[in-house]
Enzyme design. Structure first.
Site, mmCIF file in Angstrom:
data_model
loop_
_atom_site.group_PDB
_atom_site.id
_atom_site.type_symbol
_atom_site.label_atom_id
_atom_site.label_comp_id
_atom_site.label_asym_id
_atom_site.label_seq_id
_atom_site.Cartn_x
_atom_site.Cartn_y
_atom_site.Cartn_z
ATOM 1 N N CYS A 46 58.391 46.617 27.922
ATOM 2 C CA CYS A 46 57.320 45.075 27.106
ATOM 3 C C CYS A 46 57.639 44.502 25.728
ATOM 4 O O CYS A 46 57.630 43.769 25.533
ATOM 5 C CB CYS A 46 56.039 44.506 27.589
ATOM 6 S SG CYS A 46 55.476 44.879 29.158
ATOM 7 N N HIS A 73 52.925 39.293 22.624
ATOM 8 C CA HIS A 73 52.762 39.909 23.919
ATOM 9 C C HIS A 73 51.734 38.935 25.103
ATOM 10 O O HIS A 73 50.643 39.571 24.713
ATOM 11 C CB HIS A 73 53.019 41.105 24.220
ATOM 12 C CG HIS A 73 53.882 41.994 26.231
ATOM 13 N ND1 HIS A 73 54.256 40.679 26.709
ATOM 14 C CD2 HIS A 73 53.154 42.278 26.847
ATOM 15 C CE1 HIS A 73 54.647 40.799 27.786
ATOM 16 N NE2 HIS A 73 53.966 42.035 27.484
ATOM 17 N N ASN A 103 52.801 37.932 32.980
ATOM 18 C CA ASN A 103 53.496 39.215 32.284
ATOM 19 C C ASN A 103 55.006 39.382 32.342
ATOM 20 O O ASN A 103 55.303 39.649 33.631
ATOM 21 C CB ASN A 103 53.022 40.048 32.077
ATOM 22 C CG ASN A 103 52.876 41.368 31.042
ATOM 23 O OD1 ASN A 103 53.985 41.299 30.701
ATOM 24 N ND2 ASN A 103 52.696 42.680 31.025
HETATM 25 N N1 COA Z 1 41.309 40.730 42.272
HETATM 26 C C1 COA Z 1 39.899 41.504 42.620
HETATM 27 N N2 COA Z 1 39.351 42.390 42.284
HETATM 28 C C2 COA Z 1 40.197 43.195 41.334
HETATM 29 C C3 COA Z 1 41.526 42.747 40.889
HETATM 30 C C4 COA Z 1 42.773 41.453 41.961
HETATM 31 N N3 COA Z 1 43.437 41.325 41.150
HETATM 32 N N4 COA Z 1 42.230 43.607 40.743
HETATM 33 C C5 COA Z 1 41.559 44.126 40.454
HETATM 34 N N5 COA Z 1 40.488 43.971 41.277
HETATM 35 C C6 COA Z 1 39.578 45.079 41.225
HETATM 36 C C7 COA Z 1 38.978 46.348 41.109
HETATM 37 O O1 COA Z 1 39.386 46.840 42.406
HETATM 38 C C8 COA Z 1 37.806 47.279 40.025
HETATM 39 O O2 COA Z 1 37.063 46.846 41.705
HETATM 40 P P1 COA Z 1 35.639 48.323 41.732
HETATM 41 O O3 COA Z 1 34.529 48.416 40.444
HETATM 42 O O4 COA Z 1 35.235 48.364 43.229
HETATM 43 O O5 COA Z 1 36.927 49.721 41.273
HETATM 44 C C9 COA Z 1 37.464 45.938 39.330
HETATM 45 O O6 COA Z 1 37.895 44.933 40.212
HETATM 46 C C10 COA Z 1 37.325 45.911 38.493
HETATM 47 O O7 COA Z 1 38.942 46.983 37.822
HETATM 48 P P2 COA Z 1 38.954 47.116 36.286
HETATM 49 O O8 COA Z 1 39.684 48.070 36.330
HETATM 50 O O9 COA Z 1 37.789 47.570 35.411
HETATM 51 O O10 COA Z 1 39.085 45.553 35.872
HETATM 52 P P3 COA Z 1 39.868 44.864 34.439
HETATM 53 O O11 COA Z 1 38.062 43.977 33.302
HETATM 54 O O12 COA Z 1 39.933 45.955 33.468
HETATM 55 O O13 COA Z 1 40.364 44.022 34.490
HETATM 56 C C11 COA Z 1 43.133 44.601 34.370
HETATM 57 C C12 COA Z 1 41.547 44.221 35.424
HETATM 58 C C13 COA Z 1 44.212 45.128 35.109
HETATM 59 C C14 COA Z 1 43.544 42.946 35.012
HETATM 60 C C15 COA Z 1 42.783 44.958 33.167
HETATM 61 O O14 COA Z 1 43.085 46.122 32.961
HETATM 62 C C16 COA Z 1 44.156 43.961 31.935
HETATM 63 O O15 COA Z 1 44.974 43.280 31.982
HETATM 64 N N6 COA Z 1 44.599 45.649 32.098
HETATM 65 C C17 COA Z 1 45.972 45.871 30.567
HETATM 66 C C18 COA Z 1 47.344 45.733 31.398
HETATM 67 C C19 COA Z 1 48.575 45.426 30.631
HETATM 68 O O16 COA Z 1 48.436 44.751 30.072
HETATM 69 N N7 COA Z 1 49.386 45.574 31.620
HETATM 70 C C20 COA Z 1 50.941 44.949 31.041
HETATM 71 C C21 COA Z 1 50.840 45.376 29.953
HETATM 72 S S1 COA Z 1 52.584 45.451 29.095
#
Ligand code: COA
Length: 328
Positions: free
Chosen positions: A114, A253, A283
C-alpha cells in the site's frame, strides 16, 4: 531551470460498480453496523470481469496528462505501483505505455504494498532530480477484488478497486519539500499473498488451500499503522523545519478510519485537515493516496500553496511519506 520538483497533473479513475455493506451482508456473516463502526467503510468499487489493473491505470493516467497539459509522447518514464498487476510480467507500466501510446517512455513496476505510490513518487522525484528524465508518469492502481477471499469476512469488507496517477516534473511553484521511506522485512508475514510466486507456484493444492488470496494479521497491522503515521509526521516535520500546525492537509493511506483517528488524535491534528474518502472506496492499496489527493484537488479543497503530507504504509512492511507544496 527551476530546481523545484513537484506534481504537474493528477488524475484518478474508479470502476462504476458499487459493492455496499448491505451487499456484503448477503455474502458473509457481517453487518453494515459492524463494518462502519470497526472500519469506517460503507462502499467499495469493483472492476468488471473484463477490466484489469492496466485499464484502470490507463484511465487515471489520461486525466493526469490532461491536467499536466502533456501528450503521451512527452513522458520519459512510467513507474507503476501495484500488488495486482495484470500479469507477473510484463510490467503493468509497459501495458499502460501501450494503451497510452507513450512510446518514448521507459517502464517498470515496483512492489511496496500500500506504500507503492509513495515509493513510486519518490523514485520519480529522484529520476527528475538527477536530470535523467523530465516528465515521469506515476500510477497506483489496483484490482484487489481479484485477490480477496469473498468468503473471509476478516478481509473482504476492507478492500476495493481503483487507480490514481500523476506526472512528476520540474515546477516553478511549490514542489516536494521532504520525503521519507522505510521497510521492515521481518514483519513480512503480517500481510501477504502466499502462492503464485516462486515459493509456492500455482497448483491444484494452492487453489484448494485459498493461497491466492490476501492473508492478514489485522490487529498487528493496525498497531503498526497508527505508530508509523505518527513517527513519519514528526520525522518529516523535523526534517523540513515545517511545524505540524503549518501543514494544511494530511493524506494518509485509507485503510481504516480508526487507524486515522487514533494517529491524528495522538498528533493533535484537527480532523478537518485530514483527507478521508475510505467510506466510499475502502482500502485500494497503492491507489488510495492518489485517488484521495486527486479528489481533494478537483473539489477545490486542496489549493495552490497548500502544504500537504502524504503518508503511506502497508505490506512489507513498508512505509513512506512526502511533504509537498501544491503548485498546480
Ligand atoms: N463482520 C463481523 N465480524 C467480524 C468481521 C466482519 N466483517 N471481521 C472480523 N470480525 C470479528 C472477528 O471474527 C472477531 O470475532 P471473535 O472475537 O469472535 O474472534 C471480532 O470481529 C473482533 O475481531 P478483531 O480482529 O479484534 O477486530 P478489529 O476491531 O481489530 O477489526 C480489522 C479488524 C481487520 C478491521 C482491523 O484490525 C484493521 O483494520 N486492521 C488493519 C487492517 C489493514 O488496514 N490492512 C491493510 C493495511 S495496508
Amino acid at each position: 531551470m527551476t530546481n523545484k520538483i513537484g506534481i504537474l497533473g493528477i488524475g484518478s479513475y474508479l470502476p462504476e460498480k458499487v459493492l455496499s455493506n448491505i451487499d456484503l451482508e448477503l455474502m458473509v456473516d457481517t453487518s453494515d453496523e459492524w463494518i462502519k463502526e470497526r472500519t469506517g467503510i460503507s462502499y467499495r468499487r469493483i472492476a468488471e470481469k473484463d477490466v484489469s489493473t492496466s485499464d484502470l491505470a490507463y484511465e487515471a493516467s489520461k486525466e493526469a496528462l490532461k491536467m499536466a497539459n502533456l501528450k503521451p509522447e512527452d513522458i520519459d518514464l512510467i513507474i507503476g505501483a501495484t500488488v495486482t498487476p495484470d500479469m507477473l510480467f510484463p510490467s503493468t507500466a509497459c501495458l499502460v505505455q501501450k494503451k497510452l501510446n507513450a512510446f518514448n517512455a521507459a517502464c517498470f513496476d515496483l512492489s511496496a504494498g500500500c506504500t507503492g505510490f509513495i515509493y513510486a513518487l519518490i523514485c520519480a522525484h529522484e529520476f527528475v532530480k538527477s536530470g535523467m528524465y523530465k516528465n515521469v508518469l506515476v500510477f497506483g492502481a489496483e484490482t484487489l477484488s481479484r485477490i480477496v477471499d469473498w468468503e473471509d469476512r476478516n478481509t473482504c469488507v476492507l478492500f476495493g478497486d481503483g487507480a490514481g496517477a500523476c506526472v512528476v516534473g520540474r515546477v516553478n511553484e511549490g514542489g516536494v519539500i521532504s520525503k521519507i521511506l522505510g521497510a521492515d522485512g521481518t514483519k513480512s508475514d503480517l500481510l501477504y499473498l502466499p502462492a503464485g510466486g516462486s515459493r509456492e507456484p500455482a497448483s491444484f493444492e494452492t487453489v484448494k488451500g485459498k493461497k491466492h488470496f490476501i492473508r492478514m494479521n489485522g490487529r498487528e497491522v493496525f498497531k503498526f499503522a497508527v505508530s508509523i503515521i505518527e513517527e513519519m509526521v514528526i520525522k518529516m516535520s523535523n526534517q523540513s523545519g515545517c511545524q505540524i500546525e503549518k501543514i494544511d492537509y494530511f493524506v494518509p493511506h485509507q485503510a481504516n478510519i480508526r487507524i486515522i483517528d487514533s494517529a491524528f488524535k495522538r498528533l493533535r491534528v484537527p480532523f478537518d485537515k485530514v483527507i478521508v474518502n475510505l467510506d466510499k472506496y475502502g482500502n485500494m492499496s497503492a491507489a488510495s493516496i492518489p485517488v484521495a489527493l486527486d479528489e481533494a484537488v478537483r473539489t477545490g479543497k486542496i489549493k495552490k500553496g497548500d502544504k500537504i503530507m502524504l503518508l503511506g504504509f502497508g505490506a512489507g512492511l513498508t512505509w513512506g511519506g512526502v511533504l509537498i507544496e501544491w503548485g498546480v
